[in-house]
Design a protein around this motif. Structure first.
Motif, PDB file in Angstrom:
ATOM      1  N   UNK A  43      29.071  56.526  14.756  1.00 44.59           N
ATOM      2  CA  UNK A  43      30.501  56.829  14.685  1.00 44.59           C
ATOM      3  C   UNK A  43      30.812  57.792  13.549  1.00 44.59           C
ATOM      4  N   UNK A  44      31.934  58.453  13.717  1.00 38.73           N
ATOM      5  CA  UNK A  44      32.526  59.289  12.678  1.00 38.73           C
ATOM      6  C   UNK A  44      33.661  58.464  12.095  1.00 38.73           C
ATOM      7  N   UNK A  45      33.655  58.260  10.774  1.00 40.96           N
ATOM      8  CA  UNK A  45      34.702  57.406  10.204  1.00 40.96           C
ATOM      9  C   UNK A  45      35.908  58.231   9.739  1.00 40.96           C
ATOM     10  N   UNK A  46      36.867  57.562   9.170  1.00 44.00           N
ATOM     11  CA  UNK A  46      38.116  58.246   8.797  1.00 44.00           C
ATOM     12  C   UNK A  46      37.973  59.116   7.552  1.00 44.00           C
ATOM     13  N   UNK A  47      36.811  59.027   6.891  1.00 43.11           N
ATOM     14  CA  UNK A  47      36.512  59.951   5.771  1.00 43.11           C
ATOM     15  C   UNK A  47      35.608  61.083   6.250  1.00 43.11           C
ATOM     16  N   UNK A  48      35.462  61.195   7.588  1.00 41.99           N
ATOM     17  CA  UNK A  48      34.608  62.217   8.209  1.00 41.99           C
ATOM     18  C   UNK A  48      33.145  62.085   7.810  1.00 41.99           C
ATOM     19  N   UNK A  49      32.719  60.849   7.578  1.00 42.99           N
ATOM     20  CA  UNK A  49      31.292  60.592   7.365  1.00 42.99           C
ATOM     21  C   UNK A  49      30.694  60.068   8.668  1.00 42.99           C
ATOM     22  N   UNK A  50      29.483  60.534   8.955  1.00 40.51           N
ATOM     23  CA  UNK A  50      28.782  60.110  10.172  1.00 40.51           C
ATOM     24  C   UNK A  50      27.913  58.909   9.827  1.00 40.51           C
ATOM     25  N   UNK A  51      27.966  57.891  10.677  1.00 39.27           N
ATOM     26  CA  UNK A  51      27.242  56.653  10.401  1.00 39.27           C
ATOM     27  C   UNK A  51      26.489  56.203  11.658  1.00 39.27           C
ATOM     28  N   UNK A  52      25.306  55.634  11.451  1.00 42.16           N
ATOM     29  CA  UNK A  52      24.625  54.931  12.535  1.00 42.16           C
ATOM     30  C   UNK A  52      24.746  53.441  12.229  1.00 42.16           C
ATOM     31  N   UNK A  92      40.396  49.648  12.695  1.00 38.25           N
ATOM     32  CA  UNK A  92      39.204  50.285  13.251  1.00 38.25           C
ATOM     33  C   UNK A  92      38.648  51.343  12.300  1.00 38.25           C
ATOM     34  N   UNK A  93      37.369  51.199  11.942  1.00 38.84           N
ATOM     35  CA  UNK A  93      36.731  52.175  11.053  1.00 38.84           C
ATOM     36  C   UNK A  93      36.245  53.399  11.828  1.00 38.84           C
ATOM     37  N   UNK A  94      36.336  53.347  13.150  1.00 38.71           N
ATOM     38  CA  UNK A  94      35.802  54.427  13.988  1.00 38.71           C
ATOM     39  C   UNK A  94      36.871  55.464  14.291  1.00 38.71           C
ATOM     40  N   UNK A  95      36.659  56.671  13.814  1.00 35.44           N
ATOM     41  CA  UNK A  95      37.523  57.779  14.246  1.00 35.44           C
ATOM     42  C   UNK A  95      37.054  58.267  15.617  1.00 35.44           C
ATOM     43  N   UNK A  96      35.739  58.384  15.754  1.00 33.05           N
ATOM     44  CA  UNK A  96      35.133  58.689  17.053  1.00 33.05           C
ATOM     45  C   UNK A  96      33.895  57.793  17.185  1.00 33.05           C
ATOM     46  N   UNK A  97      33.793  57.111  18.325  1.00 31.64           N
ATOM     47  CA  UNK A  97      32.668  56.198  18.554  1.00 31.64           C
ATOM     48  C   UNK A  97      31.768  56.759  19.654  1.00 31.64           C
TER      49      UNK A  97
END
Ligand code: SF4
Ligand code: SF4
Length: 120
Positions: A43-52, A92-97
């Motif tokens: 996901x891309x979070x609301x701070x624009x960090x990419x996470x697995x 929701x921590x997901x900006x894009x999932x």
């Protein structure tokens, strides 16, 4: 604010690690590979960090959702803010999932991302 006892121990049932976003061919390929596996999302979070994110229960989480490792728990657990958590915080921590490899291709197309070659 509601207490953790009302939650199902949600924050103790996954591991999330920062990754590079799909901006090079190698990184996009790696994200799609993650998503070929069960219990993994990106996901891309609301701070624009990419996470697995790996869905996996902490072995120290007791059946009653209390921590059996409290005094030895890591700084990641200590620093986690209840008022910012996914249950009672900002939501929701997901900006894009992303759940499937095809979701990555769709995102790249929609955002007109031109994948760079990786530098050696
Ligand atoms: S911090 Fe939030 S997500 Fe974690 S157990 Fe407490 S209420 Fe649930
Ligand atoms: S060590 Fe305790 S607080 Fe940390 S993830 Fe495990 S159960 Fe949760």
């Amino acid at each position: 604010m509601p207490s953790c006892k009302e939650c199902d121990g949600k924050c103790c049932k996954y591991v999330a690690v920062e990754i590079d976003g799909p901006f090079t061919k190698v990184d996009a390929d790696a994200i799609k590979w993650y998503l070929c596996h069960e219990n993994i999302t990106v996901y891309l979070d609301h701070e624009d960090e990419w996470m697995v994110e790996f869905t996996t229960r902490c072995k120290f989480l007791k059946e009653d959702n209390m921590c059996s490792y409290y005094n030895k728990r890591s700084n990641i657990c200590r620093d986690y803010e209840h008022d910012e958590c996914e249950m009672f915080g900002d939501g929701d921590t997901h900006k894009v999932l992303f759940k499937e490899p095809e979701d990555v291709d769709k995102y790249i197309k929609e955002k007109n991302i031109v994948l760079k070659e990786d530098e050696d």
